[in-house]
Design a protein around this motif. Structure first.
Motif, PDB file in Angstrom:
ATOM      1  N   ASN A  62      -4.805   5.106  67.644  1.00  0.00           N
ATOM      2  CA  ASN A  62      -4.106   4.649  66.349  1.00  0.00           C
ATOM      3  C   ASN A  62      -3.709   6.640  65.954  1.00  0.00           C
ATOM      4  OD1 ASN A  62      -5.526   2.805  65.421  1.00  0.00           O
ATOM      5  ND2 ASN A  62      -8.005   3.931  65.028  1.00  0.00           N
ATOM      6  N   ASP A  63      -2.766   6.920  67.056  1.00  0.00           N
ATOM      7  CA  ASP A  63      -1.847   7.929  66.498  1.00  0.00           C
ATOM      8  C   ASP A  63      -0.108   7.454  67.025  1.00  0.00           C
ATOM      9  OD1 ASP A  63      -1.348  11.120  66.693  1.00  0.00           O
ATOM     10  OD2 ASP A  63      -1.908  11.631  68.505  1.00  0.00           O
ATOM     11  N   TYR A  64       0.082   8.722  66.314  1.00  0.00           N
ATOM     12  CA  TYR A  64       1.853   8.387  66.058  1.00  0.00           C
ATOM     13  C   TYR A  64       2.628   9.869  67.313  1.00  0.00           C
ATOM     14  CZ  TYR A  64       1.133   4.876  63.075  1.00  0.00           C
ATOM     15  OH  TYR A  64       0.924   2.746  62.703  1.00  0.00           O
ATOM     16  N   VAL A  65       3.547   9.554  67.699  1.00  0.00           N
ATOM     17  CA  VAL A  65       4.189  10.399  67.862  1.00  0.00           C
ATOM     18  C   VAL A  65       5.919  10.577  67.319  1.00  0.00           C
ATOM     19  CG1 VAL A  65       6.470  10.701  69.867  1.00  0.00           C
ATOM     20  CG2 VAL A  65       4.482   9.905  70.737  1.00  0.00           C
ATOM     21  N   TYR A  66       5.353  12.226  66.532  1.00  0.00           N
ATOM     22  CA  TYR A  66       6.286  12.347  65.290  1.00  0.00           C
ATOM     23  C   TYR A  66       7.630  13.470  65.854  1.00  0.00           C
ATOM     24  CZ  TYR A  66       2.129  11.368  62.462  1.00  0.00           C
ATOM     25  OH  TYR A  66       0.843  10.982  62.188  1.00  0.00           O
ATOM     26  N   GLN A  67       8.239  12.928  65.005  1.00  0.00           N
ATOM     27  CA  GLN A  67      10.137  14.219  65.083  1.00  0.00           C
ATOM     28  C   GLN A  67      10.042  14.474  64.149  1.00  0.00           C
ATOM     29  OE1 GLN A  67      12.867  11.051  67.457  1.00  0.00           O
ATOM     30  NE2 GLN A  67      13.742   9.956  65.670  1.00  0.00           N
ATOM     31  N   ALA A 110      12.753  23.333  58.830  1.00  0.00           N
ATOM     32  CA  ALA A 110      11.735  24.205  59.933  1.00  0.00           C
ATOM     33  C   ALA A 110      13.166  25.830  60.692  1.00  0.00           C
ATOM     34  CB  ALA A 110      12.077  23.347  61.101  1.00  0.00           C
ATOM     35  N   ARG A 111      14.023  25.519  60.400  1.00  0.00           N
ATOM     36  CA  ARG A 111      15.266  26.719  60.892  1.00  0.00           C
ATOM     37  C   ARG A 111      14.839  27.154  59.437  1.00  0.00           C
ATOM     38  NH1 ARG A 111      19.072  22.158  61.595  1.00  0.00           N
ATOM     39  NH2 ARG A 111      19.652  21.490  63.795  1.00  0.00           N
ATOM     40  N   HIS A 112      14.955  26.864  58.739  1.00  0.00           N
ATOM     41  CA  HIS A 112      14.554  28.132  57.579  1.00  0.00           C
ATOM     42  C   HIS A 112      13.121  28.832  57.587  1.00  0.00           C
ATOM     43  CE1 HIS A 112      13.980  30.386  53.100  1.00  0.00           C
ATOM     44  NE2 HIS A 112      12.924  29.780  53.161  1.00  0.00           N
ATOM     45  N   TYR A 113      11.723  28.230  58.479  1.00  0.00           N
ATOM     46  CA  TYR A 113      11.262  28.542  58.311  1.00  0.00           C
ATOM     47  C   TYR A 113      10.944  29.257  59.735  1.00  0.00           C
ATOM     48  CZ  TYR A 113       7.678  25.686  55.557  1.00  0.00           C
ATOM     49  OH  TYR A 113       7.046  25.308  54.228  1.00  0.00           O
ATOM     50  N   ASN A 114      11.860  29.328  60.210  1.00  0.00           N
ATOM     51  CA  ASN A 114      12.519  29.898  61.908  1.00  0.00           C
ATOM     52  C   ASN A 114      12.877  30.821  61.406  1.00  0.00           C
ATOM     53  OD1 ASN A 114      11.190  29.512  64.356  1.00  0.00           O
ATOM     54  ND2 ASN A 114      13.233  29.425  65.304  1.00  0.00           N
ATOM     55  N   GLN A 115      13.897  31.686  61.004  1.00  0.00           N
ATOM     56  CA  GLN A 115      14.257  32.678  60.607  1.00  0.00           C
ATOM     57  C   GLN A 115      13.869  33.841  60.218  1.00  0.00           C
ATOM     58  OE1 GLN A 115      17.491  31.039  57.091  1.00  0.00           O
ATOM     59  NE2 GLN A 115      18.601  30.828  58.756  1.00  0.00           N
ATOM     60  N   TYR A 116      12.857  33.368  59.757  1.00  0.00           N
ATOM     61  CA  TYR A 116      11.593  34.549  58.530  1.00  0.00           C
ATOM     62  C   TYR A 116      10.385  34.363  60.256  1.00  0.00           C
ATOM     63  CZ  TYR A 116       7.346  36.233  56.637  1.00  0.00           C
ATOM     64  OH  TYR A 116       5.963  36.888  56.166  1.00  0.00           O
ATOM     65  N   CYS A 117      10.045  34.076  60.960  1.00  0.00           N
ATOM     66  CA  CYS A 117       9.148  34.095  61.858  1.00  0.00           C
ATOM     67  C   CYS A 117       8.847  32.908  63.070  1.00  0.00           C
ATOM     68  CB  CYS A 117       7.770  34.396  61.406  1.00  0.00           C
ATOM     69  SG  CYS A 117       6.469  34.316  62.734  1.00  0.00           S
ATOM     70  N   THR A 118       9.576  33.372  64.313  1.00  0.00           N
ATOM     71  CA  THR A 118       9.447  31.961  64.947  1.00  0.00           C
ATOM     72  C   THR A 118       7.920  31.558  65.619  1.00  0.00           C
ATOM     73  OG1 THR A 118       9.717  33.479  66.919  1.00  0.00           O
ATOM     74  CG2 THR A 118      11.815  32.695  65.572  1.00  0.00           C
ATOM     75  N   TYR A 119       7.417  31.749  65.502  1.00  0.00           N
ATOM     76  CA  TYR A 119       5.798  31.585  65.949  1.00  0.00           C
ATOM     77  C   TYR A 119       5.579  30.349  65.422  1.00  0.00           C
ATOM     78  CZ  TYR A 119       0.399  32.121  66.671  1.00  0.00           C
ATOM     79  OH  TYR A 119      -0.375  32.263  67.033  1.00  0.00           O
ATOM     80  N   ALA A 169       4.678  25.219  58.338  1.00  0.00           N
ATOM     81  CA  ALA A 169       5.422  25.747  59.150  1.00  0.00           C
ATOM     82  C   ALA A 169       5.115  26.240  60.617  1.00  0.00           C
ATOM     83  CB  ALA A 169       5.038  27.010  58.352  1.00  0.00           C
ATOM     84  N   LEU A 170       4.404  26.240  60.740  1.00  0.00           N
ATOM     85  CA  LEU A 170       3.506  26.277  62.206  1.00  0.00           C
ATOM     86  C   LEU A 170       4.027  24.715  63.052  1.00  0.00           C
ATOM     87  CD1 LEU A 170       0.151  27.795  62.838  1.00  0.00           C
ATOM     88  CD2 LEU A 170       2.115  28.572  62.792  1.00  0.00           C
ATOM     89  N   VAL A 171       3.593  23.458  62.006  1.00  0.00           N
ATOM     90  CA  VAL A 171       3.933  22.270  63.109  1.00  0.00           C
ATOM     91  C   VAL A 171       5.544  22.203  63.130  1.00  0.00           C
ATOM     92  CG1 VAL A 171       3.783  20.091  62.226  1.00  0.00           C
ATOM     93  CG2 VAL A 171       1.457  21.314  62.632  1.00  0.00           C
ATOM     94  N   LEU A 172       6.012  22.166  61.951  1.00  0.00           N
ATOM     95  CA  LEU A 172       7.981  22.515  62.189  1.00  0.00           C
ATOM     96  C   LEU A 172       8.590  23.134  62.788  1.00  0.00           C
ATOM     97  CD1 LEU A 172       8.411  21.252  58.731  1.00  0.00           C
ATOM     98  CD2 LEU A 172       7.657  20.295  59.747  1.00  0.00           C
ATOM     99  N   LYS A 173       7.717  23.639  63.559  1.00  0.00           N
ATOM    100  CA  LYS A 173       8.468  24.990  64.223  1.00  0.00           C
ATOM    101  C   LYS A 173       8.687  24.488  65.516  1.00  0.00           C
ATOM    102  CE  LYS A 173       6.991  28.937  61.895  1.00  0.00           C
ATOM    103  NZ  LYS A 173       6.831  30.008  61.798  1.00  0.00           N
ATOM    104  N   TYR A 174       6.931  23.774  65.259  1.00  0.00           N
ATOM    105  CA  TYR A 174       6.696  23.773  67.357  1.00  0.00           C
ATOM    106  C   TYR A 174       7.791  22.234  67.815  1.00  0.00           C
ATOM    107  CZ  TYR A 174       3.992  21.292  70.724  1.00  0.00           C
ATOM    108  OH  TYR A 174       3.380  20.334  71.634  1.00  0.00           O
ATOM    109  N   LEU A 175       7.511  21.677  66.706  1.00  0.00           N
ATOM    110  CA  LEU A 175       8.664  20.514  66.729  1.00  0.00           C
ATOM    111  C   LEU A 175       9.843  20.353  66.936  1.00  0.00           C
ATOM    112  CD1 LEU A 175       6.502  17.599  64.296  1.00  0.00           C
ATOM    113  CD2 LEU A 175       6.609  18.246  67.070  1.00  0.00           C
ATOM    114  N   LEU A 176      10.463  21.415  66.027  1.00  0.00           N
ATOM    115  CA  LEU A 176      11.846  22.337  66.160  1.00  0.00           C
ATOM    116  C   LEU A 176      11.988  22.870  67.943  1.00  0.00           C
ATOM    117  CD1 LEU A 176      14.745  22.698  64.428  1.00  0.00           C
ATOM    118  CD2 LEU A 176      13.479  24.712  64.408  1.00  0.00           C
ATOM    119  N   ALA A 177      11.351  23.124  68.566  1.00  0.00           N
ATOM    120  CA  ALA A 177      11.026  23.932  69.691  1.00  0.00           C
ATOM    121  C   ALA A 177      10.858  22.489  70.601  1.00  0.00           C
ATOM    122  CB  ALA A 177      10.514  24.545  69.702  1.00  0.00           C
ATOM    123  N   ARG A 178      10.053  22.032  70.085  1.00  0.00           N
ATOM    124  CA  ARG A 178       9.741  20.820  71.290  1.00  0.00           C
ATOM    125  C   ARG A 178      10.555  19.451  71.048  1.00  0.00           C
ATOM    126  NH1 ARG A 178       4.642  18.841  73.257  1.00  0.00           N
ATOM    127  NH2 ARG A 178       4.806  17.425  74.816  1.00  0.00           N
ATOM    128  N   GLY A 179      11.075  19.173  70.091  1.00  0.00           N
ATOM    129  CA  GLY A 179      11.719  17.729  69.859  1.00  0.00           C
ATOM    130  C   GLY A 179      10.299  16.677  69.120  1.00  0.00           C
TER     131      GLY A 179
END
Length: 420
Positions: free
Chosen positions: A74-79, A88-97, A24-34
């Motif tokens: 050996n890393d990737y940029v994720y989206q 991510a929007r579903h998680y965000n409805q409950y808590c934006t942290y 949930a933290l990862v997806l909300k972060y990417l939703l805000a960051r891109g």
């Protein structure tokens, strides 16, 4: 060496977390960051990259995330994919942290136990070091010492201007400088934000060598100066409970939780926006039992440590403020009395060089005779500093050298005691 040191977890389970909570933290972060590299995501949630990477690989396999481009090491940029954005929007409805992953409540309770004030026994030398910049006589040190050693409660009362607040502000230093606190605490999916830059001063570890550098730090924790939290007339009952921001879904820790392992000063006690009875009834049990119960927004009640030195400071008559049952739970009641004439002179001798003046005994004789003996005025510990500041500001305004004279004291007294 710090009494408690948080070491880096090797799995989400060891950290007291589930995959879903970190997801949930990862997806909300990417939703805000891109988009973001895997290591950046791991830094954001304050977890080791090796275990976050396993989650990212699984989320890509589930088509929640996609690789945008390759990244160094050996890393990737994720989206987010379309499915990932929906989740991510579903998680965000409950808590934006989407900050640091929370620390389990049980781990926090254990950290307080290891860093407790009750583990500290400040000596006379510790107190003298803590009060090095204040004039505190031997009698007062002997009264403050046992009260501070108790780590429980203290009632400071007396006339205004004699240093009640200044003493309370320095008490914490006698217990040792550093503790670790979590950035956030997790309780059954609820996140309580704990670290507050308004009340906590971060003290990062030194980067060069040493024991701590050979251990891997759990970055969900912050190394801070042992806290001293001061509240005055603005104190409300809501400040003593977990508060939920309904627009973000993020809960904020109450003041007494943020003050654990430190000092909580209730300044101007009796002038709060809540009644004295409300405050006393709220804390009468925690002061005796050393634990508190907090209500969360989901209805759950949690037991938390109440491990701080509570200092009530007031210039009101204490018998009119509190009843016998409450006073019994505050074992130390210390009156901060007016300084003697000799102590008043020593305060001037102490403050003059700090403010850039050369002390002049003859000028002070004039001040004491005219404005204290003849005016039948009581000495206050704050007067030397305040009067010297009046003179310093006048000299700076008129571009005059800093000096003491009867005429300049006449000016300062006329301003300072105009309505007293």
């Amino acid at each position: 060496m710090d009494a408690f040191f948080p070491t880096e977890p090797t799995s989400f389970r060891e950290a007291g977390l589930t995959d879903s909570e970190v997801e949930a933290l990862v997806l909300k972060y990417l939703l805000a960051r891109g988009d973001a590299a895997g290591r950046t995501i791991a830094d954001q949630v304050s977890m080791p990259f090796l275990i976050v990477e396993e989650l990212l690989v699984q989320l890509k396999s589930d088509q929640i995330l996609a690789h945008k481009v390759a990244a160094p090491m050996n890393d990737y940029v994720y989206q987010l994919t379309d499915m990932g954005r929906a989740r991510a929007r579903h998680y965000n409805q409950y808590c934006t942290y989407f900050g640091s992953a929370p620390v389990d409540l049980n781990d926090y309770v254990e950290s307080v136990r290891q860093q407790s004030l009750e583990q500290q026994q400040p000596s006379t030398d510790d107190l003298q070091a803590a009060f090095h910049d204040l004039f505190v006589n031997a009698r007062m040190l002997n009264r403050l010492g046992p009260a501070i050693n108790s780590g429980r409660g203290m009632f400071l009362y007396g006339k205004p201007g004699n240093g009640k607040t200044s003493i309370a502000e320095r008490i914490t230093a006698a217990f040792g400088q550093i503790i670790w606190i979590p950035r956030a605490i997790g309780v059954d999916g609820e996140i309580i934000r704990m670290y507050d830059p308004n009340h906590h001063e971060e003290i990062p570890l030194q980067k060069e060598g040493g024991l701590y550098q050979s251990s891997r730090i759990d970055h969900r924790w912050v190394r801070v100066r042992r806290p001293t939290i001061i509240v005055g007339g603005e104190l409300r009952m809501s400040n003593l409970e977990v508060t939920l921001n309904t627009s973000t879904g993020i809960s904020e820790a109450p003041l007494q939780l943020k003050a654990n392992c430190g000092t909580l000063l209730i300044d101007d006690f009796g002038r709060q926006q809540m009644s004295v009875d409300e405050l006393l009834n709220r804390w009468i049990v925690p002061l005796e039992k050393r634990y508190d119960f907090l209500n969360l927004a989901n209805g759950k009640k949690i037991k938390v440590p109440f491990d701080e030195l509570i200092v009530f400071a007031t210039n009101l008559e204490r018998k009119d403020l509190v009843d016998e049952a409450f006073l019994r739970r505050i074992p130390y009641k210390i009156e901060i009395i007016d300084p003697t004439e000799d102590e008043f002179r020593k305060l001037f001798q102490m403050m003059c060089p700090r403010l850039g003046f050369t002390y002049d005994d003859q000028v002070l004789d004039y001040v004491i005779k005219k404005y204290y003996h003849e005016a039948d005025r009581s000495y206050r510990c704050c007067h030397p500093r305040d009067l010297l500041l009046q003179i310093k500001n006048f000299c700076q305004f008129r571009k005059l050298p800093l000096q003491l004279s009867p005429e300049l004291f006449d000016f300062a007294v006329d301003n300072y005691f105009a309505v007293v």
